[in-house]
Design a protein around this motif. Structure first.
Motif, PDB file in Angstrom:
ATOM      1  N   ARG A   1       0.816  -1.218   0.000  1.00  0.00           N
ATOM      2  CA  ARG A   1       0.000   0.000   0.000  1.00  0.00           C
ATOM      3  C   ARG A   1       0.845   1.261   0.000  1.00  0.00           C
ATOM      4  NH1 ARG A   1      -0.084  -2.275   5.127  1.00  0.00           N
ATOM      5  NH2 ARG A   1       0.396  -0.917   6.909  1.00  0.00           N
ATOM      6  N   HIS A   2       2.121   1.132   0.417  1.00  0.00           N
ATOM      7  CA  HIS A   2       2.985   2.308   0.471  1.00  0.00           C
ATOM      8  C   HIS A   2       3.976   2.379  -0.685  1.00  0.00           C
ATOM      9  CE1 HIS A   2       1.870   2.162   4.912  1.00  0.00           C
ATOM     10  NE2 HIS A   2       1.297   3.218   4.399  1.00  0.00           N
ATOM     11  N   TYR A   3       4.526   1.248  -1.134  1.00  0.00           N
ATOM     12  CA  TYR A   3       5.505   1.370  -2.221  1.00  0.00           C
ATOM     13  C   TYR A   3       4.848   1.835  -3.521  1.00  0.00           C
ATOM     14  CZ  TYR A   3       4.533  -3.619  -3.629  1.00  0.00           C
ATOM     15  OH  TYR A   3       3.972  -4.808  -4.025  1.00  0.00           O
ATOM     16  N   LYS A   4       3.567   1.546  -3.684  1.00  0.00           N
ATOM     17  CA  LYS A   4       2.887   2.023  -4.890  1.00  0.00           C
ATOM     18  C   LYS A   4       2.761   3.541  -4.914  1.00  0.00           C
ATOM     19  CE  LYS A   4       0.285  -2.144  -6.018  1.00  0.00           C
ATOM     20  NZ  LYS A   4      -1.054  -2.748  -6.288  1.00  0.00           N
ATOM     21  N   VAL A   5       2.790   4.145  -3.739  1.00  0.00           N
ATOM     22  CA  VAL A   5       2.684   5.606  -3.621  1.00  0.00           C
ATOM     23  C   VAL A   5       4.063   6.257  -3.594  1.00  0.00           C
ATOM     24  CG1 VAL A   5       1.886   7.500  -2.145  1.00  0.00           C
ATOM     25  CG2 VAL A   5       0.484   5.434  -2.408  1.00  0.00           C
ATOM     26  N   PHE A   6       4.957   5.736  -2.738  1.00  0.00           N
ATOM     27  CA  PHE A   6       6.234   6.413  -2.495  1.00  0.00           C
ATOM     28  C   PHE A   6       7.212   6.297  -3.657  1.00  0.00           C
ATOM     29  CE2 PHE A   6       4.585   6.883   1.673  1.00  0.00           C
ATOM     30  CZ  PHE A   6       5.331   7.869   2.299  1.00  0.00           C
ATOM     31  N   THR A   7       7.110   5.269  -4.481  1.00  0.00           N
ATOM     32  CA  THR A   7       8.015   5.160  -5.628  1.00  0.00           C
ATOM     33  C   THR A   7       7.742   6.226  -6.678  1.00  0.00           C
ATOM     34  OG1 THR A   7       6.533   3.458  -6.526  1.00  0.00           O
ATOM     35  CG2 THR A   7       8.527   2.699  -5.372  1.00  0.00           C
ATOM     36  N   LYS A   8       6.661   6.949  -6.525  1.00  0.00           N
ATOM     37  CA  LYS A   8       6.348   8.044  -7.459  1.00  0.00           C
ATOM     38  C   LYS A   8       6.795   9.403  -6.917  1.00  0.00           C
ATOM     39  CE  LYS A   8       2.290   5.789  -9.532  1.00  0.00           C
ATOM     40  NZ  LYS A   8       2.483   4.469  -8.917  1.00  0.00           N
ATOM     41  N   LYS A   9       7.342   9.425  -5.698  1.00  0.00           N
ATOM     42  CA  LYS A   9       7.700  10.686  -5.053  1.00  0.00           C
ATOM     43  C   LYS A   9       9.147  11.081  -5.343  1.00  0.00           C
ATOM     44  CE  LYS A   9       4.549  10.251  -1.063  1.00  0.00           C
ATOM     45  NZ  LYS A   9       3.895  11.565  -1.086  1.00  0.00           N
ATOM     46  N   THR A  10       9.420  12.391  -5.281  1.00  0.00           N
ATOM     47  CA  THR A  10      10.777  12.934  -5.380  1.00  0.00           C
ATOM     48  C   THR A  10      11.036  13.776  -4.140  1.00  0.00           C
ATOM     49  OG1 THR A  10      10.635  13.004  -7.795  1.00  0.00           O
ATOM     50  CG2 THR A  10      12.347  14.361  -6.745  1.00  0.00           C
ATOM     51  N   PHE A  11      12.243  13.653  -3.583  1.00  0.00           N
ATOM     52  CA  PHE A  11      12.551  14.285  -2.303  1.00  0.00           C
ATOM     53  C   PHE A  11      13.690  15.292  -2.441  1.00  0.00           C
ATOM     54  CE2 PHE A  11      10.716  10.137  -1.584  1.00  0.00           C
ATOM     55  CZ  PHE A  11       9.704  10.432  -0.682  1.00  0.00           C
TER      56      PHE A  11
ATOM     57  N   ARG B   1      15.849   6.637  -4.736  1.00  0.00           N
ATOM     58  CA  ARG B   1      15.342   5.277  -4.517  1.00  0.00           C
ATOM     59  C   ARG B   1      15.419   4.916  -3.028  1.00  0.00           C
ATOM     60  NH1 ARG B   1      12.616   3.149  -4.902  1.00  0.00           N
ATOM     61  NH2 ARG B   1      13.311   0.981  -4.842  1.00  0.00           N
ATOM     62  N   TYR B   2      16.514   5.283  -2.391  1.00  0.00           N
ATOM     63  CA  TYR B   2      16.689   5.048  -0.957  1.00  0.00           C
ATOM     64  C   TYR B   2      15.568   5.707  -0.166  1.00  0.00           C
ATOM     65  CZ  TYR B   2      18.997   5.934   3.630  1.00  0.00           C
ATOM     66  OH  TYR B   2      19.316   6.063   4.958  1.00  0.00           O
ATOM     67  N   MET B   3      15.318   6.981  -0.424  1.00  0.00           N
ATOM     68  CA  MET B   3      14.298   7.704   0.318  1.00  0.00           C
ATOM     69  C   MET B   3      12.899   7.137   0.055  1.00  0.00           C
ATOM     70  SD  MET B   3      15.454   9.989   2.390  1.00  0.00           S
ATOM     71  CE  MET B   3      16.485   8.557   2.773  1.00  0.00           C
ATOM     72  N   GLN B   4      12.626   6.759  -1.182  1.00  0.00           N
ATOM     73  CA  GLN B   4      11.300   6.225  -1.496  1.00  0.00           C
ATOM     74  C   GLN B   4      10.976   5.003  -0.644  1.00  0.00           C
ATOM     75  OE1 GLN B   4      11.736   5.581  -5.690  1.00  0.00           O
ATOM     76  NE2 GLN B   4      11.361   7.731  -6.224  1.00  0.00           N
ATOM     77  N   ASP B   5      11.925   4.090  -0.528  1.00  0.00           N
ATOM     78  CA  ASP B   5      11.676   2.864   0.233  1.00  0.00           C
ATOM     79  C   ASP B   5      11.796   3.090   1.740  1.00  0.00           C
ATOM     80  OD1 ASP B   5      11.220   1.514  -2.097  1.00  0.00           O
ATOM     81  OD2 ASP B   5      13.185   0.570  -2.192  1.00  0.00           O
ATOM     82  N   TYR B   6      12.813   3.814   2.155  1.00  0.00           N
ATOM     83  CA  TYR B   6      13.010   4.072   3.589  1.00  0.00           C
ATOM     84  C   TYR B   6      11.792   4.777   4.184  1.00  0.00           C
ATOM     85  CZ  TYR B   6      15.076   6.136   7.836  1.00  0.00           C
ATOM     86  OH  TYR B   6      15.330   6.526   9.142  1.00  0.00           O
ATOM     87  N   LEU B   7      11.351   5.840   3.540  1.00  0.00           N
ATOM     88  CA  LEU B   7      10.230   6.609   4.067  1.00  0.00           C
ATOM     89  C   LEU B   7       8.907   5.842   3.958  1.00  0.00           C
ATOM     90  CD1 LEU B   7      11.247  10.103   2.649  1.00  0.00           C
ATOM     91  CD2 LEU B   7      11.414   9.335   5.033  1.00  0.00           C
ATOM     92  N   ALA B   8       8.802   4.985   2.962  1.00  0.00           N
ATOM     93  CA  ALA B   8       7.583   4.176   2.833  1.00  0.00           C
ATOM     94  C   ALA B   8       7.460   3.203   4.003  1.00  0.00           C
ATOM     95  CB  ALA B   8       7.586   3.427   1.511  1.00  0.00           C
ATOM     96  N   THR B   9       8.577   2.665   4.479  1.00  0.00           N
ATOM     97  CA  THR B   9       8.494   1.775   5.644  1.00  0.00           C
ATOM     98  C   THR B   9       8.067   2.565   6.883  1.00  0.00           C
ATOM     99  OG1 THR B   9      10.821   1.993   6.361  1.00  0.00           O
ATOM    100  CG2 THR B   9      10.337   0.302   4.711  1.00  0.00           C
ATOM    101  N   ILE B  10       8.452   3.836   6.955  1.00  0.00           N
ATOM    102  CA  ILE B  10       8.060   4.681   8.090  1.00  0.00           C
ATOM    103  C   ILE B  10       6.570   5.000   8.035  1.00  0.00           C
ATOM    104  CG2 ILE B  10       8.327   7.006   9.069  1.00  0.00           C
ATOM    105  CD1 ILE B  10      11.320   6.745   8.428  1.00  0.00           C
ATOM    106  N   ALA B  11       6.028   5.118   6.848  1.00  0.00           N
ATOM    107  CA  ALA B  11       4.582   5.359   6.724  1.00  0.00           C
ATOM    108  C   ALA B  11       3.796   4.248   7.414  1.00  0.00           C
ATOM    109  CB  ALA B  11       4.191   5.465   5.249  1.00  0.00           C
TER     110      ALA B  11
END
Length: 537
Positions: A211-221, A317-327
């Motif tokens: 539910r989170h990787y589908k959202v966070f992989t589209k984000k830019t930080f 890529r690091y931030m997308q996955d790391y932050l998605a686990t925090i979600a």
């Protein structure tokens, strides 16, 4: 005459306060007797990734709730920035050199008395769910379900007092399910409780829930200001550490590229196993639907990438996955808080949120932790205690994970053993700040030579300054002005303008080493143990 009477009236109010005012001054709020304690800890959760501290990367509304209803500590730190040793310090209230768990290699000395044992002996019901990271039979718990070692994100195994079990699903959700199930079905309502609710996330390798990787992989930080740090004024340690996003972050293991793409591009991966191996066919199919297109896009772009472009790509890529686990962590913390609020447990329960240490989110070009530099040295700490802690309080006093045991024991009215080395920061929670006298904290990191190659070092930090000594195969000092240089990029150790301050800091450091019973003899003893076990030559 009227003016004279008016002046006398004003003077009487100034110099002779009313009985009501005097009574208010003397009133002291009675603390709840034996409150429940819910200790929530994540693994490698950087304070920069909690919106109560910094809202540029992610929103964490549920974790923020704890600070909104309680206190946010801005100067909390650890004594040794690495997972298992940090947990040992928390449990024992003693520095690593005394509790014996100096690094992830050394076994935990089970003769140590831990604060949960003292809670259990004092009549508290105790439970632990999640990641402990060392030992398969934690003392002092009526019930536990813990991950073996690092544990897995998908379909993880758990160790229980009745044997091992594998549970299908996502680890952050499962740990919370265990926690809520215990509170609903097996909590003894006649006893106060100590609950340790411990997340694996966001530890490497940062596998998010679907539910989170589908959202966070589209984000830019946004990029950190020191992503391309060149360590110009620092010594050997920073320059030789092996945790750079460019060189040490693995494209397949960390950034989740497919093996087919890394093989085609002839990119070597340090690890020959995939963190996705525990997924079911259905889970893997869903994962591939999101991550395979990322691999394909990288395959096309990689030949034209220079080092800077590759660093930025890896960072995103690091931030997308790391932050998605925090979600997922934030959502599940919300589930626990909601349960407490909805079941009349909020008022008499202390809720603590922290991490076992900080983490680098691209600062200085790094991931991981270990150094005494701020991002790994500082740790998030948020505490809620209704009717005791004033809501929306911010506290900048220097507290450490070393202090947790004694603080919790004092909150519960339990005597702490004399050999515990922390200080109860209860005064900071109950508006008695004048009783808090600490002006400096001590740090010591040991795990070298080992993974990430961060050299052994110890040091001291005050609110204004930080002094570190790197040793073993080097003899180097670093000094930072924390107020003028909060990003710690200018080592001022050889700056004559700071000579007197550095001398004073060295004296303070020597005094702290004596206070905490640390010494070069301890260092040499542990180095000898390493050699005897073949861990170093």
């Amino acid at each position: 005459m009227k003016s004279t009477l008016y002046i006398l009236l004003v003077l009487s109010l100034l110099f002779f306060p009313s009985c009501k005012t005097e009574t208010k001054k003397k009133e002291k709020k009675a603390l709840p007797q034996k409150p429940n304690i819910v200790f929530i800890m994540s693994d490698d959760h950087a304070y920069q990734a909690i919106s109560a501290y910094n809202d540029t990367l992610i929103q964490t509304p549920n974790i923020d709730r704890i600070a909104e209803e309680g206190v946010l500590f801005t100067n909390a730190s650890v004594t040794n920035s690495i997972c298992a040793p940090s947990r040992a310090v928390i449990l024992t209230g003693k520095h690593s050199h005394l509790n014996g768990k100096i690094d992830n290699n050394m076994p935990f000395d089970t003769t140590n008395v831990t604060f949960p044992q003292l809670f259990q002996k004092a009549g508290y019901q105790t439970a632990m769910f999640g990641k402990l990271h060392f030992g398969n039979n934690p003392k002092g718990f009526d019930e536990f379900k813990i991950l073996p070692g690092q544990g897995d994100y998908y379909n993880p195994k758990f160790i229980t007092s009745k044997g091992d079990t594998i549970v299908n699903g996502y680890v952050t959700d499962i740990i919370t399910d265990f926690t809520l199930d215990w509170m609903k079905k097996r909590r003894d309502t006649t006893k106060p409780f100590l609950l340790m609710y411990l997340h694996k996330a966001p530890h490497r390798t940062w596998l998010p829930a679907e539910r989170h990787y589908k959202v966070f992989t589209k984000k830019t930080f946004p990029l950190p200001a020191t992503l391309f740090d060149t360590y110009d004024t620092r010594g050997t340690a920073a320059k030789t550490a092996e945790m750079g996003i460019l060189k040490e972050m693995q494209l397949r293991y960390d950034n989740k590229l497919t093996k087919e793409v890394t093989d085609e591009l002839k990119v070597e991966d340090k690890y020959d196993w995939s963190p996705l191996d525990r997924m079911t066919t259905l889970q893997r199919t869903s994962w591939n639907e999101t991550y395979s297109p990322i691999s394909e896009e990288f395959r096309k772009s990689y030949p034209a990438m220079n080092d800077s472009a590759l660093t930025v790509w890896k960072y995103q890529r690091y931030m997308q996955d790391y932050l998605a686990t925090i979600a997922a962590v934030d959502e599940n913390v919300g589930r626990v808080l909601d349960y407490l609020d909805e079941n009349n447990l909020k008022e008499n329960t202390v809720v603590v949120y922290t991490s076992d240490q900080g983490f680098y989110l691209g600062e200085h070009g790094w991931f991981d932790k270990r150094f005494m530099y701020n991002e790994s040295f500082k740790t998030p700490l948020l505490i809620r205690w209704p009717n005791v802690i004033t809501p929306e309080t911010t506290e900048d006093e220097m507290v450490q994970n070393l202090d947790f045991a004694q603080t919790f024991l004092e909150i519960a009215g339990i005597n702490a053993p004399e050999d515990m080395q922390g200080e109860s920061f209860l005064p900071l929670l109950i508006n008695e700040k004048e009783k808090w006298k600490r002006d400096a904290v001590y740090y010591h990191y040991y795990e070298y030579p080992s993974v990430h190659a961060v050299k052994r070092h110890y040091g001291i930090a005050t609110k204004k300054f930080k002094l570190m000594h790197f040793y073993y195969d080097v003899d180097e000092w670093e000094f930072y002005d924390r107020e003028k240089d909060p990003m710690e990029i200018r080592n001022l150790y050889n700056d004559p303008d700071y000579a007197n301050i550095i001398s004073e800091m060295k004296e303070k450091l020597s005094a702290l080493r004596i206070k905490y019973k640390d010494s070069d003899e301890h260092n040499n003893r542990y180095i000898q143990i390493y050699k005897e076990n073949g861990w170093i030559k």
